[in-house]
Design a protein around this motif. Structure first.
Motif, PDB file in Angstrom:
ATOM      1  N   THR A 160       0.805  -1.225   0.000  1.00 41.10           N
ATOM      2  CA  THR A 160       0.000   0.000   0.000  1.00 41.10           C
ATOM      3  C   THR A 160       0.838   1.276   0.000  1.00 41.10           C
ATOM      4  O   THR A 160       0.286   2.379  -0.062  1.00 41.10           O
ATOM      5  N   SER A 161       2.167   1.149   0.096  1.00 40.27           N
ATOM      6  CA  SER A 161       3.032   2.339   0.077  1.00 40.27           C
ATOM      7  C   SER A 161       3.101   2.921  -1.330  1.00 40.27           C
ATOM      8  O   SER A 161       2.905   2.204  -2.318  1.00 40.27           O
ATOM      9  N   PRO A 162       3.362   4.224  -1.474  1.00 38.90           N
ATOM     10  CA  PRO A 162       3.480   4.834  -2.809  1.00 38.90           C
ATOM     11  C   PRO A 162       4.569   4.160  -3.638  1.00 38.90           C
ATOM     12  O   PRO A 162       5.543   3.625  -3.107  1.00 38.90           O
ATOM     13  N   LEU A 163       4.400   4.203  -4.959  1.00 43.83           N
ATOM     14  CA  LEU A 163       5.348   3.532  -5.854  1.00 43.83           C
ATOM     15  C   LEU A 163       6.752   4.108  -5.752  1.00 43.83           C
ATOM     16  O   LEU A 163       7.729   3.418  -6.063  1.00 43.83           O
ATOM     17  N   ASP A 164       6.861   5.372  -5.335  1.00 48.72           N
ATOM     18  CA  ASP A 164       8.182   5.993  -5.203  1.00 48.72           C
ATOM     19  C   ASP A 164       8.604   6.134  -3.740  1.00 48.72           C
ATOM     20  O   ASP A 164       9.455   6.969  -3.410  1.00 48.72           O
ATOM     21  N   SER A 165       8.029   5.327  -2.850  1.00 48.05           N
ATOM     22  CA  SER A 165       8.334   5.429  -1.425  1.00 48.05           C
ATOM     23  C   SER A 165       9.757   4.974  -1.126  1.00 48.05           C
ATOM     24  O   SER A 165      10.351   4.173  -1.860  1.00 48.05           O
ATOM     25  N   SER A 166      10.310   5.470  -0.017  1.00 48.64           N
ATOM     26  CA  SER A 166      11.654   5.071   0.421  1.00 48.64           C
ATOM     27  C   SER A 166      11.705   3.581   0.748  1.00 48.64           C
ATOM     28  O   SER A 166      12.735   2.929   0.539  1.00 48.64           O
ATOM     29  N   LEU A 167      10.591   3.041   1.253  1.00 46.99           N
ATOM     30  CA  LEU A 167      10.551   1.621   1.594  1.00 46.99           C
ATOM     31  C   LEU A 167      10.760   0.766   0.354  1.00 46.99           C
ATOM     32  O   LEU A 167      11.600  -0.144   0.337  1.00 46.99           O
ATOM     33  N   ARG A 168      10.013   1.058  -0.693  1.00 43.99           N
ATOM     34  CA  ARG A 168      10.170   0.304  -1.945  1.00 43.99           C
ATOM     35  C   ARG A 168      11.566   0.502  -2.526  1.00 43.99           C
ATOM     36  O   ARG A 168      12.194  -0.443  -3.003  1.00 43.99           O
ATOM     37  N   LYS A 190       7.243  -3.642 -23.488  1.00 45.42           N
ATOM     38  CA  LYS A 190       7.176  -3.486 -22.043  1.00 45.42           C
ATOM     39  C   LYS A 190       7.974  -2.244 -21.628  1.00 45.42           C
ATOM     40  O   LYS A 190       8.921  -1.869 -22.318  1.00 45.42           O
ATOM     41  N   PRO A 191       7.625  -1.623 -20.514  1.00 49.84           N
ATOM     42  CA  PRO A 191       8.378  -0.450 -20.068  1.00 49.84           C
ATOM     43  C   PRO A 191       9.813  -0.818 -19.687  1.00 49.84           C
ATOM     44  O   PRO A 191      10.032  -1.633 -18.796  1.00 49.84           O
ATOM     45  N   HIS A 192      10.772  -0.239 -20.386  1.00 51.52           N
ATOM     46  CA  HIS A 192      12.187  -0.425 -20.082  1.00 51.52           C
ATOM     47  C   HIS A 192      12.823   0.942 -19.875  1.00 51.52           C
ATOM     48  O   HIS A 192      12.554   1.893 -20.611  1.00 51.52           O
ATOM     49  N   TYR A 193      13.691   1.001 -18.878  1.00 51.45           N
ATOM     50  CA  TYR A 193      14.410   2.237 -18.541  1.00 51.45           C
ATOM     51  C   TYR A 193      15.775   1.803 -18.041  1.00 51.45           C
ATOM     52  O   TYR A 193      15.919   1.279 -16.936  1.00 51.45           O
ATOM     53  N   GLY A 243      25.256  11.264 -19.421  1.00 53.14           N
ATOM     54  CA  GLY A 243      26.325  11.266 -20.409  1.00 53.14           C
ATOM     55  C   GLY A 243      26.641   9.898 -20.969  1.00 53.14           C
ATOM     56  O   GLY A 243      27.172   9.784 -22.077  1.00 53.14           O
ATOM     57  N   SER A 244      26.323   8.846 -20.207  1.00 49.53           N
ATOM     58  CA  SER A 244      26.581   7.489 -20.675  1.00 49.53           C
ATOM     59  C   SER A 244      25.500   7.007 -21.624  1.00 49.53           C
ATOM     60  O   SER A 244      25.597   5.906 -22.166  1.00 49.53           O
ATOM     61  N   SER A 245      24.456   7.804 -21.807  1.00 53.45           N
ATOM     62  CA  SER A 245      23.257   7.556 -22.599  1.00 53.45           C
ATOM     63  C   SER A 245      22.175   6.896 -21.754  1.00 53.45           C
ATOM     64  O   SER A 245      22.467   6.137 -20.830  1.00 53.45           O
ATOM     65  N   VAL A 246      20.938   7.224 -22.071  1.00 57.69           N
ATOM     66  CA  VAL A 246      19.762   6.682 -21.391  1.00 57.69           C
ATOM     67  C   VAL A 246      18.877   6.048 -22.449  1.00 57.69           C
ATOM     68  O   VAL A 246      18.609   6.655 -23.492  1.00 57.69           O
ATOM     69  N   ILE A 247      18.416   4.828 -22.188  1.00 61.22           N
ATOM     70  CA  ILE A 247      17.591   4.099 -23.148  1.00 61.22           C
ATOM     71  C   ILE A 247      16.224   3.832 -22.540  1.00 61.22           C
ATOM     72  O   ILE A 247      16.117   3.345 -21.415  1.00 61.22           O
ATOM     73  N   MET A 248      15.169   4.150 -23.298  1.00 57.28           N
ATOM     74  CA  MET A 248      13.808   3.888 -22.869  1.00 57.28           C
ATOM     75  C   MET A 248      13.029   3.259 -24.008  1.00 57.28           C
ATOM     76  O   MET A 248      13.200   3.640 -25.177  1.00 57.28           O
ATOM     77  N   SER A 249      12.173   2.316 -23.675  1.00 58.25           N
ATOM     78  CA  SER A 249      11.315   1.715 -24.691  1.00 58.25           C
ATOM     79  C   SER A 249      10.159   2.655 -25.007  1.00 58.25           C
ATOM     80  O   SER A 249       9.806   3.533 -24.207  1.00 58.25           O
ATOM     81  N   GLY A 250       9.558   2.452 -26.169  1.00 57.80           N
ATOM     82  CA  GLY A 250       8.384   3.244 -26.523  1.00 57.80           C
ATOM     83  C   GLY A 250       7.266   3.076 -25.521  1.00 57.80           C
ATOM     84  O   GLY A 250       6.496   4.009 -25.264  1.00 57.80           O
ATOM     85  N   ALA A 251       7.171   1.882 -24.928  1.00 58.37           N
ATOM     86  CA  ALA A 251       6.134   1.632 -23.924  1.00 58.37           C
ATOM     87  C   ALA A 251       6.317   2.520 -22.702  1.00 58.37           C
ATOM     88  O   ALA A 251       5.336   2.942 -22.072  1.00 58.37           O
ATOM     89  N   THR A 252       7.555   2.835 -22.353  1.00 58.36           N
ATOM     90  CA  THR A 252       7.814   3.722 -21.221  1.00 58.36           C
ATOM     91  C   THR A 252       7.303   5.123 -21.501  1.00 58.36           C
ATOM     92  O   THR A 252       6.640   5.738 -20.659  1.00 58.36           O
ATOM     93  N   THR A 260      13.010  10.005 -10.867  1.00 60.75           N
ATOM     94  CA  THR A 260      12.028  10.089  -9.779  1.00 60.75           C
ATOM     95  C   THR A 260      10.607  10.255 -10.330  1.00 60.75           C
ATOM     96  O   THR A 260       9.642   9.816  -9.702  1.00 60.75           O
ATOM     97  N   THR A 261      10.488  10.873 -11.503  1.00 57.36           N
ATOM     98  CA  THR A 261       9.171  10.997 -12.134  1.00 57.36           C
ATOM     99  C   THR A 261       8.663   9.630 -12.584  1.00 57.36           C
ATOM    100  O   THR A 261       7.492   9.287 -12.367  1.00 57.36           O
ATOM    101  N   LEU A 262       9.528   8.843 -13.203  1.00 57.75           N
ATOM    102  CA  LEU A 262       9.129   7.503 -13.634  1.00 57.75           C
ATOM    103  C   LEU A 262       8.819   6.601 -12.441  1.00 57.75           C
ATOM    104  O   LEU A 262       7.944   5.723 -12.529  1.00 57.75           O
TER     105      LEU A 262
END
Length: 461
Positions: free
Chosen positions: A37-45, A236-239, A255-264, A295-297
Motif C-alpha cells: 500500500t506504500s506509494p510507488l516511489d516510497s523510500s521503503l520500496r 514493455k516499459p524499459h528504462y 552522459g553514458s546515454s539513457v535508453i527507454m522503450s516506446g512503452a515507457t 524520480t518521475t518515472l
C-alpha cells in the motif's frame, strides 16, 4: 463453513507454532501489507529494490555470463527506423554537434534525430544533417516548454530569468555575452531539458520502439547497442542506463546515454500527464535532470533496471575502466568527447569496425599489450594502468618496493585487475579494472594478466 476435521487441523498447526513464529508471521503479513500500500516511489520500496540490485550485482560480478547475448534475438531492431535519438546540447557546446553527427554517421547509424537546446535556433542549425543527407530537427526546448505554459507560475524564478537573458542575447546577436552566459548557466538549464525533450520527441517524431537520449559529447557503437536491444521486449516499459545515486533516487548517468522503450514513453506521456505536469514545475529547482526523470518515472512504477548497467560507459576510450567482470560484454559507447578532435578521432577509429565492440576488444583496438605479456613481464615502468582512484580502488601505504605491490595484487587475485606503485610515497593502489595506460614518470604499474585471461576464456565468443 469449516468442518470439524479442518478446524482440528488448524488448531493443531497453531499449537505446533513456536512463540516467535506466532509473533513473526503476523509481523510479516503486516509488513507485506504496508509495502503493497506504500506509494510507488516510497523510500521503503526504493530500499528493498536497491538491496535486490546489490545482490544481483554481487552475483554478476562473481558469475559473469554472456551466453544469452548469442541466442537468437526475439526482438530484432532496424536501427534507422525503429530508434529515435535525442541529443542534448547548449549554447556553450553547440560546436560539438556537426562533429557528433559525422561520428554517428561513421557507424552507419542514421536514425530520426532530435537536437534539443536551451537557446533560440540559429540559421545555420537548420541545415544539420547526417552524411547521407538525412536532416536533423533542432528545437529550443526550453522556449517550447515555456511557450506552451508548462512552466506557468514559475516564470519569476531565477533559472527562468537566466534562460530569457541567454535567449535575448542570442536573438540580439551579442555573441560574446551569449558565450559567457552559455558557459556559466549551461548546467542549470540542462536540468530542465530531459522531460520536455522526451515529450517533444514522443509527440513529433514517428513512434519508435526505442528512444536513446545522449549528450553532444557521447559516441554510440551501433552494433553493440543492437546486440542488447534485440533481446529486450520493446512492448514493455524499459528504462536502462549507467546507474548512479543512492537508494532513494537511483538514476542513469545522462552522459553514458539513457535508453527507454516506446512503452515507457507511452505510459508516461499518454497515461500519466498529471505526473508529467508536476515534474515540469519541479524542473526549475532540479539539480540533475536525469535524476528528475528517474524520480518521475518512479511515481508511475517504472524503475531503472540495473541489470544492463555493465554495458554503459561514462569515459573516453583512453580513460575507460575495463572491469574484469565486463570483458565478455558489448560496450555501448563513450562519453566526455567534448573536444571535437577527440570525437573525430574516435569516429575514425571505429568507422570500419564490423559487429559489436566488446570491453575486452578495446585493448586490442588501441594497441595495448597482450595479457600474456603481463604474465611474462608483470612490472612496467613509467606508466599507470589504474587511472583515477575512487571508492572501488584500494590503497595500501608503506609498501617498501614495487615487487611488494605486485605481491599485494597477486594476493587479491579475483579483485585486482591492475596495480600502480609510487616509489616516492611508498603507496600501492589496485583496482578491479585496467585502463589503456597513462604516462607516469618514475612510477610502476601492471595488469593482472592471469585474471584477465581467466575471464576472457569464459566468454562465449
Amino acid at each position: 463453513m469449516i468442518g470439524l476435521v479442518e478446524r482440528h487441523q488448524f488448531r493443531s498447526m497453531s499449537t505446533r507454532l513456536s512463540r516467535w513464529q506466532k509473533i513473526a508471521i503476523p509481523l510479516l503479513i503486516c509488513f507485506f501489507f504496508i509495502y503493497l500500500t506504500s506509494p510507488l516511489d516510497s523510500s521503503l520500496r526504493s530500499f528493498f529494490r536497491f538491496q535486490h540490485t546489490q545482490l544481483q550485482n554481487f552475483y554478476q560480478t562473481h558469475r559473469p555470463s554472456d551466453g544469452w547475448l548469442f541466442r537468437k534475438q526475439r526482438y530484432p531492431i532496424d536501427a534507422d527506423n525503429e530508434i529515435g535519438v535525442i541529443i542534448k546540447t547548449g549554447y556553450g557546446t553547440k560546436h560539438r554537434l556537426p562533429v557528433s553527427l559525422r561520428a554517428m554517421s561513421n557507424e552507419s547509424f542514421f536514425p530520426d534525430t532530435l537536437v534539443v537546446q536551451d537557446f533560440p535556433v540559429l540559421p545555420e542549425q537548420q541545415y544539420y544533417n547526417y552524411t547521407n543527407g538525412k536532416g536533423v530537427s533542432v528545437v529550443d526546448i526550453l522556449g517550447w516548454n515555456l511557450g506552451r505554459g508548462a512552466l506557468k507560475g514559475r516564470e519569476h524564478l531565477e533559472r527562468i530569468y537566466k534562460y530569457k537573458n541567454l535567449a535575448d542575447a542570442v536573438e540580439a546577436e551579442e555573441w560574446v555575452l551569449s558565450e559567457g552566459l552559455g558557459r556559466a548557466i549551461g548546467w542549470e538549464l540542462d536540468a530542465m531539458k530531459f522531460l520536455p525533450a522526451l515529450e517533444y520527441a514522443w509527440n513529433t517524431l514517428p513512434k519508435k520502439k526505442w528512444y536513446l537520449m545522449l549528450d553532444d559529447d557521447t559516441y554510440v557503437i551501433k552494433d553493440s547497442l543492437l546486440m542488447l536491444l534485440g533481446h529486450l521486449n520493446y512492448g514493455k516499459p524499459h528504462y536502462i542506463g549507467n546507474a548512479v545515486g543512492d537508494y532513494k533516487g537511483r538514476f542513469p548517468h545522462g552522459g553514458s546515454s539513457v535508453i527507454m522503450s516506446g512503452a515507457t514513453l507511452r505510459n508516461l506521456f499518454e497515461w500519466h500527464p498529471e505526473v508529467v505536469a508536476k515534474a515540469h514545475l519541479e524542473s526549475p529547482y532540479a539539480i540533475w535532470g536525469d535524476k528528475l526523470l528517474s524520480t518521475t518515472l518512479q511515481k508511475i512504477g517504472i524503475y531503472l533496471d540495473e541489470t544492463y548497467r555493465r554495458f554503459f560507459n561514462g569515459e573516453t576510450p583512453w580513460t575507460t575502466k575495463m572491469w574484469h567482470d565486463r570483458l565478455c560484454l558489448p560496450l555501448i559507447g563513450f562519453h566526455s568527447l567534448g573536444n571535437p578532435e577527440a570525437m573525430e578521432l574516435v569516429g575514425e577509429t571505429f568507422k570500419d569496425n564490423q559487429g559489436p565492440v566488446f570491453w575486452r576488444s578495446l585493448a586490442k583496438i588501441y594497441g595495448m599489450a597482450d595479457y600474456q605479456t603481463f604474465i611474462d613481464m608483470p612490472i612496467r615502468p613509467n606508466i599507470n594502468y589504474v587511472g583515477r582512484l575512487d571508492e572501488s580502488t584500494t590503497t595500501v601505504e608503506h609498501v617498501a618496493k614495487v615487487e611488494d605491490c605486485l605481491d599485494i595484487c597477486d594476493r587479491h587475485s579475483t579483485t585486482c585487475m591492475a596495480w600502480f606503485y609510487d616509489p616516492n610515497s611508498k603507496r600501492c593502489d589496485f583496482a578491479p579494472w585496467a585502463i589503456l595506460g597513462d604516462f607516469a614518470d618514475g612510477m610502476f604499474s601492471g595488469v593482472n594478466g592471469k585474471l584477465a585471461q581467466r575471464q576472457v576464456r569464459r566468454c562465449h565468443a
